[in-house]
Structures are given as C-alpha cells and as structure tokens.
Design a protein around this motif. Sequence first.
Motif, PDB file in Angstrom:
ATOM      1  N   MET A   1     -64.583 -23.522  90.403  1.00 51.47           N
ATOM      2  CA  MET A   1     -63.345 -23.570  91.173  1.00 51.47           C
ATOM      3  C   MET A   1     -62.518 -24.763  90.720  1.00 51.47           C
ATOM      4  O   MET A   1     -63.080 -25.784  90.285  1.00 51.47           O
ATOM      5  N   ASP A   2     -61.216 -24.666  90.856  1.00 48.97           N
ATOM      6  CA  ASP A   2     -60.332 -25.729  90.388  1.00 48.97           C
ATOM      7  C   ASP A   2     -60.259 -26.842  91.430  1.00 48.97           C
ATOM      8  O   ASP A   2     -59.222 -27.079  92.048  1.00 48.97           O
ATOM      9  N   ILE A   3     -61.401 -27.511  91.607  1.00 47.29           N
ATOM     10  CA  ILE A   3     -61.545 -28.571  92.603  1.00 47.29           C
ATOM     11  C   ILE A   3     -62.161 -29.790  91.949  1.00 47.29           C
ATOM     12  O   ILE A   3     -63.103 -29.684  91.171  1.00 47.29           O
ATOM     13  N   THR A   4     -61.624 -30.950  92.270  1.00 47.68           N
ATOM     14  CA  THR A   4     -62.276 -32.213  91.928  1.00 47.68           C
ATOM     15  C   THR A   4     -62.736 -32.861  93.220  1.00 47.68           C
ATOM     16  O   THR A   4     -61.966 -32.973  94.178  1.00 47.68           O
ATOM     17  N   ALA A   5     -63.998 -33.253  93.272  1.00 48.72           N
ATOM     18  CA  ALA A   5     -64.568 -33.883  94.458  1.00 48.72           C
ATOM     19  C   ALA A   5     -64.756 -35.371  94.205  1.00 48.72           C
ATOM     20  O   ALA A   5     -65.215 -35.776  93.136  1.00 48.72           O
ATOM     21  N   SER A   6     -64.417 -36.180  95.197  1.00 48.12           N
ATOM     22  CA  SER A   6     -64.568 -37.630  95.122  1.00 48.12           C
ATOM     23  C   SER A   6     -65.614 -38.082  96.127  1.00 48.12           C
ATOM     24  O   SER A   6     -65.516 -37.786  97.322  1.00 48.12           O
ATOM     25  N   ILE A   7     -66.637 -38.793  95.622  1.00 50.22           N
ATOM     26  CA  ILE A   7     -67.712 -39.326  96.461  1.00 50.22           C
ATOM     27  C   ILE A   7     -67.792 -40.829  96.221  1.00 50.22           C
ATOM     28  O   ILE A   7     -67.820 -41.274  95.069  1.00 50.22           O
ATOM     29  N   VAL A   8     -67.826 -41.606  97.286  1.00 55.33           N
ATOM     30  CA  VAL A   8     -67.912 -43.065  97.171  1.00 55.33           C
ATOM     31  C   VAL A   8     -69.250 -43.522  97.730  1.00 55.33           C
ATOM     32  O   VAL A   8     -69.628 -43.146  98.851  1.00 55.33           O
ATOM     33  N   GLU A  78     -56.246 -40.583  91.009  1.00 63.17           N
ATOM     34  CA  GLU A  78     -55.502 -40.958  89.803  1.00 63.17           C
ATOM     35  C   GLU A  78     -56.333 -40.704  88.549  1.00 63.17           C
ATOM     36  O   GLU A  78     -55.808 -40.242  87.526  1.00 63.17           O
ATOM     37  N   ARG A  79     -57.601 -40.981  88.627  1.00 61.90           N
ATOM     38  CA  ARG A  79     -58.503 -40.756  87.489  1.00 61.90           C
ATOM     39  C   ARG A  79     -58.562 -39.270  87.151  1.00 61.90           C
ATOM     40  O   ARG A  79     -58.551 -38.890  85.969  1.00 61.90           O
ATOM     41  N   ALA A  85     -55.806 -32.786  85.907  1.00 69.14           N
ATOM     42  CA  ALA A  85     -55.934 -32.667  87.354  1.00 69.14           C
ATOM     43  C   ALA A  85     -56.323 -31.276  87.818  1.00 69.14           C
ATOM     44  O   ALA A  85     -55.875 -30.271  87.271  1.00 69.14           O
ATOM     45  N   SER A  86     -57.150 -31.232  88.855  1.00 67.58           N
ATOM     46  CA  SER A  86     -57.464 -29.985  89.540  1.00 67.58           C
ATOM     47  C   SER A  86     -56.386 -29.711  90.585  1.00 67.58           C
ATOM     48  O   SER A  86     -55.712 -30.630  91.062  1.00 67.58           O
TER      49      SER A  86
END
Length: 262
Positions: A1-8, A78-79, A85-86
């Motif tokens: 899927m065209d998703i970027t996930a961010s985990i901190v 931003e990264r 980008a997704s």
Amino acid sequence: MDITASIVSHGHGTQVEGLLAQLAQTGGHRPRRVIVTLNLPEPGLTVRLRARDWPFDLDVTENAAPAGFGTNHNRAFERDGRHGASALFAVLNPDLRWRAEPWGAMAAVLETDPRAGAVYPVQLDAAGRRQDHERLLPTPARLLARHVLRRPAEVGEGQRPDWVNAAFLLLRRTAYAGIHGFDEGFHMYCEDVDLCLRLQLAGWRLARADGAVVEHAAQRASRREARHLLWHARSLLRLWRSPAWRAWRSGPTRIPDSSASP
C-alpha cells in the motif's frame, strides 16, 4: 500500500521489534516504507534492525539529541518526501498490537470519504476494554471531571470527538502537509489535540475505521513521573493559548459525515 509509517522509539527497542514483526507478517495491506526514529541511543537495536531482510523499505535514523514527539514525526515526514513520498502517512506508537491487520479498513475509509484527512482505529486495552481515545476539547472543567471527579467518559454514543490520541493515525499526505504537521512547540502531550483541531479547522474530517481494532498499552507516564507531569502542564498552557483551541472553543467548523443525508 502507498503508506509510509513513522515509529519513534524512546528506548522501546523490544516493542519496536515486536511491532515491526507484526507489520512484516501482514499480507498485502501494509506500509511500503517504515521509518524508525531512535530518539535515544540503542546501538544494539540499530544493528539488529538493519541486519534483517524486511518486506518493506526500513529506514532507521538515530537522533544526535532527543527531540519531541511531533518534531520526530515531522522529520520522518520530510525524510519520506526526500525518498519518494507516499500518499498516506501513518503515525504509530511502538506499544501497538493487533490480531487482524487494520490497514485495509483504514485506507478504505480514506478512499470512500474524500473529506477525511485522518482515520483512526478502535483502541482496546490489554483486557479488551475500549479505551477513551476519543475526547472532547480539553478545558479546565473537563480535566477536573476526568482526574478529580473520576469521570473519564467524554464522548457519548453517536457523538463526534473533537480529537483523538495519536497512538495510531493514518493521514493523507496533503492534509498533513497543508497544516505543516505537528506543532513542534509541544515537546510531549497535547500535540495530538492541536493537530486534530487544526486539521478540522482546515476543512478536513476525523474518521474512525470501525473495522480496524488495535491494542494500545497506554503508559500514562504523566500520572507517575514529575518530569512528564511538568511537560503535560506546559503543553496544556500552550494549547489553551493557541489560536486553534480558541477558534474551536468559540465555534468549531464541523465537517459532516459523508454518509449523512443532505
């Protein structure tokens, strides 16, 4: 899927590995890219993550100095843009788990409702009880009712929340970019309130995906640690002085449900 996930990760290496393992086991409905930000040094975790072959593009970045919740996710956004980008951007807490993958149901809501800027799942605790992740505008009176009078429930059946916590949000890239992401003036706490209010004031809608259910082990550190309590108090003061909070309190522009009759 065209998703970027961010985990901190704030030293939550074990939880991060568990969440990534769940993502890897998910079928076709999963992010194509995952950005893991190590807010504190975890050299062993970095080595382990980079040594594995993941079924998604894993980007591990290490902070030279700790940053706030919103700042870290903004930097990941931003990264993602610099690397292609997704269309959708997900904010995930490390302490999430699920039995059935939530991505398909959440993405479907965005596909069917063009006014939805952010979609969120149903959140349960470890005992399977529904969490109060849907809230009304935080005011001194509501905080008194919640923490002193022990009346946690704020959103009634069929009532729309003013905001939801950011343990798991799936956002349109255009919506996130349009409001410039999280307000980095919040170090921790209330940045999700502010984000939700600004999204809606900009004409977007918050939508719940009832077909997506996750378990969230909420830490509630501000009830146990003085440092977190101080951060929480400072964030509340910043929120109550913000244009978004004042605009919403004076008369929010609510976006109607797409399924509502004209």
